[in-house]
Design an enzyme around this catalytic site. Structure first.
Site, PDB file in Angstrom:
ATOM      1  N   LYS A  98     -11.232  -9.422   5.404  1.00  0.00           N
ATOM      2  CA  LYS A  98     -11.761  -7.823   5.677  1.00  0.00           C
ATOM      3  C   LYS A  98     -12.340  -7.677   4.379  1.00  0.00           C
ATOM      4  O   LYS A  98     -11.645  -7.249   3.385  1.00  0.00           O
ATOM      5  CB  LYS A  98     -10.684  -6.908   6.131  1.00  0.00           C
ATOM      6  N   TYR A 141       0.905  -1.161   0.090  1.00  0.00           N
ATOM      7  CA  TYR A 141       0.081   0.005  -0.068  1.00  0.00           C
ATOM      8  C   TYR A 141       0.932   1.262  -0.012  1.00  0.00           C
ATOM      9  O   TYR A 141       0.622   2.117  -0.772  1.00  0.00           O
ATOM     10  CB  TYR A 141      -1.102   0.008   1.243  1.00  0.00           C
ATOM     11  N   ASP A 194      -7.941  -3.862  -1.313  1.00  0.00           N
ATOM     12  CA  ASP A 194      -9.073  -3.069  -1.921  1.00  0.00           C
ATOM     13  C   ASP A 194      -8.593  -1.803  -2.433  1.00  0.00           C
ATOM     14  O   ASP A 194      -9.247  -1.353  -3.652  1.00  0.00           O
ATOM     15  CB  ASP A 194     -10.043  -2.827  -0.578  1.00  0.00           C
TER      16      ASP A 194
END
Length: 525
Positions: free
Chosen positions: A374, A267, A302
């Site tokens: 998640k 990320y 995500d």
């Protein structure tokens, strides 16, 4: 998880995918084992008990690590020169040592022979105190869960709170827990991941979030303990271990009993332009700390789908999940602490979009049956139409119920419009409660046909993931990141923020934190 439907995925293909992920990840692990960073060395000092900041707000761990770096570099580790100075010059306090070093009245050297052994022993004793604090916090968590109990249902409901002011966050977090949230995530202030220091103390100003500090962690955890006893269920606290201070924040979280941390393998590289080598070195220590502290990590797959197309790039999410699994296991994190990420980000105007979302969610659930996945709500295609947004969030909640997700982030119908009001959160929680109450058990009945759309889509994505892993093994993960494989962001290994804080180990490099954590990892195994 035994009641979950199983898709007819080929076991050989799954095994091949994991082996390829291991081969792709091993060179990165080897690199992390042979390098250090300024953040890794500051983490050693934090675990050794150094706290506080100077009059300008710069933490003493930064001042001391910078002084060592200026005198002898960090390639030997800070433990040897710092604890040599403590032992040889009769100092007994790291804070006083940091004061003198910052003032220029003390200079460091690298000890050898008996002096080096004495420094190592002193460093081990000091750092073991910080690890003992993490062990005590983990035991305290277990004790409180025994006292008040866990939430009765899965998935756990995960809600974001962040005003910028920790003293405003606390009552909002407590209200969210009373309204049904099981996990409170305090979003970090925008830009904190780019700070090469951790602010000190309680903070009352932050943009679109609240600063992650040790004192803010302590205050929120104490407040949620009160609410846990009030509600009769343990409320978990989440924050972010990412950016230029990833292992330091992980250590603070471990000592102050956080329960979850955002901790993704790519990320910061992709979305904050942090140097890839810096990130992977910092991450390995941060995950070793999370493993010792019993903190669930949440990964960030995500985010790829906010920049890349969620259909075309679905396989990159699977590849990242497999890499995150390998890196987590190597650092000692078991499956039950591995909150792998995925998201409901397919364009809702696309035909069969919901069926594809189910296929992707079932693929992740089947690949990682023991991980508390998640599941992230729609963000990219939220338009400001709050009615349509609430409907999309309802479909997202339904997909989570049908596919056995572990952690369900509450979607907001005002996503991309405003920072949510308390009333927005209440409406969103009503949506979650309705769906989970009405069809939380639907996972028992949902069994898509072996040759149907969902099964075929899952097989297709898995096959694409294997093909991509093959290429990554051939080209190298760092080159794949540089080429824009994930999230279409191109991040070369010789660029990005924080590269100047990376050094290759000298032959006498010593780090008591990794030594103690890895010894504990072997004992646990």
């Amino acid at each position: 998880m035994n009641q979950l439907a199983r898709l007819p995925l080929d076991d050989g293909t799954i095994d091949r995918a994991r082996k390829l992920a291991r081969r792709a990840g091993q060179p990165v692990v080897d690199m992390a084992k042979s390098h250090t960073t300024v953040a890794v060395e500051r983490t050693v000092l934090r675990l050794a008990g150094l706290t506080g900041a100077d009059g300008d707000g710069i933490p003493w761990v930064n001042r001391l690590a910078d002084a060592v770096r200026s005198d002898v570099g960090i390639e030997h580790g800070v433990a040897l020169p710092v604890f040599h100075a403590l032992v040889s010059e009769g100092h007994h306090d790291l804070t006083m040592l940091a004061h003198k070093a910052a003032a220029g009245s003390l200079h460091f050297s690298i000890p050898t022979g008996k002096d080096a052994e004495a420094a190592k022993e002193a460093a081990r004793i000091a750092v073991s105190g910080g690890i003992a604090r993490m062990d005590a916090a983990r035991a305290q968590r277990d004790q409180l869960i025994d006292e008040v109990g866990n939430p009765k249902q899965r998935p756990w409901i995960y809600l974001i709170v962040a005003t910028g002011d920790i003293y405003e966050d606390i009552p909002q977090a407590q209200a969210a827990a009373r309204a049904g949230a099981d996990v409170i995530a305090v979003i970090r202030s925008t830009g904190q991941s780019l700070l090469d220091y951790v602010p000190e103390g309680a903070t009352r100003e932050g943009f679109a979030g609240t600063y992650a500090t040790g004192e803010n962690f302590r205050l929120m955890r104490a407040a949620l303990d009160e609410t846990s006893r009030e509600l009769g269920r343990y409320i978990r606290l989440c924050n972010y271990a990412s950016g230029l201070c990833m292992p330091e924040i992980a250590a603070l979280a471990g000592m102050h009993r956080l329960d979850m941390m955002l901790n993704d393998c790519m990320y910061g590289i992709l979305f904050r332009d942090i140097n890839p080598i810096r990130t992977f070195v910092d991450q390995r220590l941060s995950r070793q700390i999370h493993a010792r502290a019993g903190i669930i990590i949440n990964t960030g797959e995500d985010n790829y789908l906010t920049t890349a197309d969620a259909v075309e790039a679905a396989h990159t999410v699977t590849v990242s999940q497999l890499l995150n699994e390998y890196f987590a296991h190597e650092a000692g994190l078991p499956d039950e602490l591995l909150g792998l990420g995925h998201a409901f980000e397919i364009n809702p105007d696309l035909k069969d979009s919901f069926r594809m979302e189910l296929a992707h969610a079932m693929l992740a659930r089947q690949l990682f049956p023991d991980a508390p996945l998640k599941w992230m709500p729609p963000t990219r295609h939220m338009t400001g139409d709050v009615f349509k947004g609430n409907l999309l969030d309802g479909f997202f909640n339904l997909a989570g119920a049908m596919t056995g997700q572990g952690i369900l982030l509450v979607g907001m119908m005002t996503e991309a419009v405003v920072t949510p009001w308390l009333s927005d959160r209440d409406i969103a929680l009503q949506n979650v409660r309705y769906v989970l109450n009405a069809c939380g058990g639907l996972v028992e009945d949902f069994h898509p046909p072996a040759d149907g759309f969902i099964a075929n889509r899952a097989r297709f994505v898995l096959d694409e993931a294997v093909d991509l892993l093959d290429k990554i093994v051939d080209d190298g993960l760092l080159n794949a990141i540089a080429d824009g494989t994930f999230g279409i962001m191109k991040r070369p290994a010789d660029a990005g923020r924080g590269l100047d804080g990376v050094e290759k180990h000298a032959e006498d490099y010593y780090n008591p934190a990794t030594e103690l954590l890895e010894a504990g990892q072997k004992e646990a195994a």
